[in-house]
Design a protein around this motif. Sequence first.
Motif, PDB file in Angstrom:
ATOM      1  N   SER A 127      57.000  63.413  61.771  1.00 18.91           N
ATOM      2  CA  SER A 127      57.201  63.794  63.177  1.00 18.91           C
ATOM      3  C   SER A 127      57.984  65.107  63.273  1.00 18.91           C
ATOM      4  O   SER A 127      57.674  65.953  64.113  1.00 18.91           O
ATOM      5  CB  SER A 127      57.908  62.673  63.945  1.00 18.91           C
ATOM      6  OG  SER A 127      59.168  62.428  63.360  1.00 18.91           O
ATOM      7  N   ASN A 128      58.961  65.277  62.404  1.00 20.87           N
ATOM      8  CA  ASN A 128      59.710  66.535  62.420  1.00 20.87           C
ATOM      9  C   ASN A 128      58.865  67.715  61.945  1.00 20.87           C
ATOM     10  O   ASN A 128      59.004  68.826  62.440  1.00 20.87           O
ATOM     11  CB  ASN A 128      60.975  66.423  61.563  1.00 20.87           C
ATOM     12  CG  ASN A 128      62.138  65.856  62.353  1.00 20.87           C
ATOM     13  OD1 ASN A 128      62.209  66.003  63.569  1.00 20.87           O
ATOM     14  ND2 ASN A 128      63.047  65.195  61.656  1.00 20.87           N
ATOM     15  N   VAL A 129      57.999  67.449  60.980  1.00 20.84           N
ATOM     16  CA  VAL A 129      57.117  68.518  60.497  1.00 20.84           C
ATOM     17  C   VAL A 129      56.221  68.990  61.638  1.00 20.84           C
ATOM     18  O   VAL A 129      56.045  70.188  61.865  1.00 20.84           O
ATOM     19  CB  VAL A 129      56.275  68.048  59.286  1.00 20.84           C
ATOM     20  CG1 VAL A 129      55.210  69.072  58.918  1.00 20.84           C
ATOM     21  CG2 VAL A 129      57.186  67.764  58.089  1.00 20.84           C
ATOM     22  N   LEU A 130      55.700  68.042  62.392  1.00 16.93           N
ATOM     23  CA  LEU A 130      54.810  68.393  63.503  1.00 16.93           C
ATOM     24  C   LEU A 130      55.571  69.131  64.598  1.00 16.93           C
ATOM     25  O   LEU A 130      55.097  70.112  65.153  1.00 16.93           O
ATOM     26  CB  LEU A 130      54.143  67.124  64.063  1.00 16.93           C
ATOM     27  CG  LEU A 130      53.194  66.431  63.079  1.00 16.93           C
ATOM     28  CD1 LEU A 130      52.723  65.097  63.634  1.00 16.93           C
ATOM     29  CD2 LEU A 130      51.993  67.323  62.732  1.00 16.93           C
ATOM     30  N   ARG A 131      56.795  68.663  64.867  1.00 18.64           N
ATOM     31  CA  ARG A 131      57.619  69.323  65.887  1.00 18.64           C
ATOM     32  C   ARG A 131      57.966  70.754  65.446  1.00 18.64           C
ATOM     33  O   ARG A 131      57.852  71.700  66.218  1.00 18.64           O
ATOM     34  CB  ARG A 131      58.906  68.516  66.093  1.00 18.64           C
ATOM     35  CG  ARG A 131      59.890  69.143  67.070  1.00 18.64           C
ATOM     36  CD  ARG A 131      61.175  68.315  67.181  1.00 18.64           C
ATOM     37  NE  ARG A 131      61.921  68.244  65.914  1.00 18.64           N
ATOM     38  CZ  ARG A 131      62.817  69.157  65.520  1.00 18.64           C
ATOM     39  NH1 ARG A 131      63.070  70.204  66.262  1.00 18.64           N
ATOM     40  NH2 ARG A 131      63.440  69.013  64.367  1.00 18.64           N
ATOM     41  N   ALA A 132      58.358  70.892  64.183  1.00 21.42           N
ATOM     42  CA  ALA A 132      58.802  72.192  63.666  1.00 21.42           C
ATOM     43  C   ALA A 132      57.678  73.214  63.718  1.00 21.42           C
ATOM     44  O   ALA A 132      57.911  74.407  63.921  1.00 21.42           O
ATOM     45  CB  ALA A 132      59.316  72.036  62.245  1.00 21.42           C
TER      46      ALA A 132
END
Lengths: 258, 329
Positions: free
Chosen positions: A195-200
Amino acid sequence: MKILVCVKQISDTDDIVRIDASRAWIEYHEKTSFRMNRYDEYALEEALRIREKYPETSIDAISLGPARAVSTIRKALEMGADNGIHLLAEQNSFISPSEIATLIATVAKPKGYSLILAGVMAEDDMFCQTGQLVAAMLGLPCATSVIYQERFENGKTLYVEREIEGGQRECLHIDLPAVLTIQSGINRPRYPSLSNVLRARKQEILRLNIKDLRQPEPCECLACLSYPQTQLKGEFIQGSLENKARTLLRVLHQKALL
Amino acid sequence: MKAQIVIVAQHTSGQVDPVTYEVIACAQELGRKQNFASIVVVLGKKTRGLAQEIADTCGLEIIGIENEALEMYNAEAYRAALGEALMQLHPAYIVLPHTSMGYDLAAPLSIDLKAACITSVEAILTTDHAVSFQRSLFSGKIIAQIVPCKTPAVLTIQPGAWRAEKEKVTHTVEICITQMHLKPTSTKTICMKPSEHEGLDLNQADVIIAAGKGIGNEENLSLIFELAKIFPNSAVGSSRTVCDQGWLGYQHQIGSTGKTVAPKLYVAVGISGAIQHITGMKDSQVIVAINKDPNASIFSVAEYCIVEDLEAFIPALLDEYRQLKSGQK
């Protein structure tokens, strides 16, 4: 609480670093891959753990470097930092720790961070200066080589352990706002979550060109670079793999080490 | 008292740390090259004994600065006390060891004194018109010469770069002890405590097989342990990176932030040879280095150098060893 984490991008392998034609700085091989300085990963992980404990915390990650440094800021966002700040240095040249610290302090000052974290040093140049300089420039107390930290309930003071020589730890109380430089081994840095990878991937990174900031006065300058003249003390054992193994065993046997 | 070079002594539990004498050796070299005099500053609650020990060993003038707050190292108190002393002394250089005290203090002192700051210095170079300080970059692959653009310059000296010189001091040495008033510090040093990673006594081993990040992955540690097994009274050591990766506990770490060892045999496997590691093992009697990179700095301290990949070399070595053993029977 607002936390700033200073992260540096470094080359992943140092065996392909070359001095440039002017002997003024280094050039990287085209195959060089870059990553976040390991000590800074520990600093970022420590910030993330503080936020897990105190969810009102926000974390900014800042990096000074050329255009490629964006990937390291992106990595910080993937690990969980809230915002990224890129101080763009267009030229590939030596920038001294005092210049870097001046630029970081200039950007950090109006933001009023309660805590500024950095790695104890960069793996590539090992100056051990940037965090301390930022602290001194901002008039903040600083603890280096931090291997444990915990905030007191009053929210104003940290209990900190510094790793010092001879297997000892120096334990201290330090008032916030403060700067800590983090020693490796304080935690185990996490892998980014999906989820953080997608947000970043979608997130904007604030970019400031260092040309547009107050120009720091250099205190030290790099005169030149050279390769070490390896004065061989010993000998290179030659031959096939088996020959080398046999020779080494013979030598060790002769010296009564085996 | 007047001196152009001020050395800051480091001490623990009433003993002068040996690294202080390395810093003095560096300052003496700088002094000879520039025709500068050196003075040593010792900070503490009581400094007489420390000052006398240093005076008897190096013959330099000593200033002892005393205050309750200087009993244990405290960055804030040290910085305030040194700042005041240095304002009066007006030195051209302030020299500290590159240790957790030295690098903690050097940068803030440089701000207070509007000075240059060069850390981890390994050599001094002088030309007709300039002095530059040499230090390593990229694990010793590249040497940088750095010139201070301001006076004074704060320097931290890489442990292991200078050898402590002990001279026979025959003249009387001036020691000046002063009580300094200091404002209470907001940062409080509470205590010193031993680190949690103990238990392995590397100093007892005759042979140390040490693994560096060049071993590539945790699985290859089994090769290191296999190799250690063929030597009597052996132990496995490592560089810091290997401990940071979690591949080995910190009790295995050798180098400036780990143990200092001097076994009969030291086999460095996949260790690049950064000075931080070299400092901890250079006094070993025989050093063997195994590294696939022919330019690794570890080869400059090794007596026997082998350019091979450990994944091929160690099994070959173990094979040869077994053949040798069976042949002897």
